[in-house]
Write an enzyme that holds these catalytic residues in place. Structure first.
Site, short mmCIF file in Angstrom:
data_model
loop_
_atom_site.label_atom_id
_atom_site.label_comp_id
_atom_site.label_asym_id
_atom_site.label_seq_id
_atom_site.Cartn_x
_atom_site.Cartn_y
_atom_site.Cartn_z
N LEU A 36 -23.88 -1.09 -0.61
CA LEU A 36 -24.68 -1.63 0.48
C LEU A 36 -24.60 -0.69 1.67
CD1 LEU A 36 -23.71 -5.39 0.13
CD2 LEU A 36 -25.97 -4.40 -0.28
N TYR A 62 0.84 -1.20 0.00
CA TYR A 62 0.00 0.00 0.00
C TYR A 62 0.88 1.25 0.00
CZ TYR A 62 -3.78 -3.16 1.55
OH TYR A 62 -4.69 -4.19 1.66
N LYS A 107 -18.31 -1.63 -2.17
CA LYS A 107 -17.94 -0.31 -2.68
C LYS A 107 -18.94 0.77 -2.26
CE LYS A 107 -15.60 -2.19 -6.76
NZ LYS A 107 -15.51 -2.17 -8.25
#
Length: 277
Positions: A205, A51, A202
């Site tokens: 929901l 990352y 994403k």
């Protein structure tokens, strides 16, 4: 916040964890997010060496200074990267894992990692060699437990048979239920926890579901068309209430499977929630 045991380990992590991939590079902002998460009862913090080409680990390490003992810290390895060229290649070799763990420890500012995870994997990998590297690190005391982060059922099955993994991180949500057919029962039978990523799909929901559908699913999502996704979100929103939001429904679904034993999605799993705060 409720906690769950990770596999057969002595790690107990909050049902919602903090995935740090999208923290960004603003140290002050990242520290604020991490502090808020810990203050809310979250004790699992997850990052990876890849990352931001190592910067994320550095930022997480600085943010946790003085609070390390409050946290179960997870990171990942397997992508051999060149920060200057912003390039990487897959490398699950024993030599790389045992060398790279030193770099992760340095960046994180700690002398041990609670949960060290293989960041990917293919069936062509030297799996026994990879396992040997992790086992060595556990014996050396720099890693407490290890797991894998994979969505490939054939790879997961091999590690279940051949290793002492305590967890598998995988994508799992109401919109991606493939793990239910492929591996959740197997992991439950072997007392291996599932760390679910993407439980809010994403953001689709969530209470901003329709807005996120327009942003993220114009061309569909997985095997669903745009119209199907939109219809499902609308239907779910009809069942949401002020007391039970759509994101709560989505998280409760993931936590309900016995394999997840209600934790971050794992059978004893602990829900890894990215961008939850």
């Amino acid at each position: 916040m409720n906690k769950r045991q990770v596999g057969k380990s002595d790690l107990y992590i909050s049902e919602i964890g903090l995935g740090c991939m999208s923290l960004g590079t603003n140290e002050s902002h990242a520290k604020d997010i991490i502090d808020r998460a810990l203050d809310a009862g979250i004790n699992y913090v997850d990052t990876a060496d890849l990352y931001d080409f190592g910067e994320n680990e550095k930022i997480v390490g600085k943010a946790l200074k003085g609070r390390r003992d409050e946290v179960v810290l997870g990171t990942k390895v397997g992508n051999n990267f060149n920060k200057e060229k912003e390039d990487w290649f897959w490398d699950p070799s024993k030599a790389y894992i045992k060398e790279e763990v030193k770099e992760s420890l340095r960046r994180l500012g700690t002398d041990y990692i609670d949960l060290y995870q293989l960041h990917g994997g293919t069936i062509e990998d030297p799996i026994d060699e990879t396992i040997e590297a992790f086992e060595d690190l556990v014996k050396e005391g720099v890693v407490r437990y290890y797991g894998i982060s994979s969505i490939r059922p054939n790879v997961i099955r091999e590690y279940v048979k051949r290793s002492n993994i305590v967890s598998v991180m995988m994508q799992y949500s109401l919109f991606d239920r493939r793990p239910e057919e492929e591996v959740l029962d197997l992991l439950q039978e072997n007392h291996i926890s599932v760390l679910a990523r993407g439980p809010l799909a994403k953001g689709m929901l969530s209470d901003r579901g329709l807005e996120k559908v327009e942003e993220k699913a114009q061309n569909g999502h997985l095997s669903y068309s745009y119209d199907e996704i939109k219809h499902m979100v609308e239907n779910l929103q009809d069942h949401a209430t002020e007391e039970r939001s759509l994101q709560a429904i989505a998280l409760q679904y993931v936590l309900k499977h016995p394999a997840s034993n209600k934790t971050d999605c794992v059978s004893k799993t602990s829900l890894k929630l990215k961008n939850a705060l």
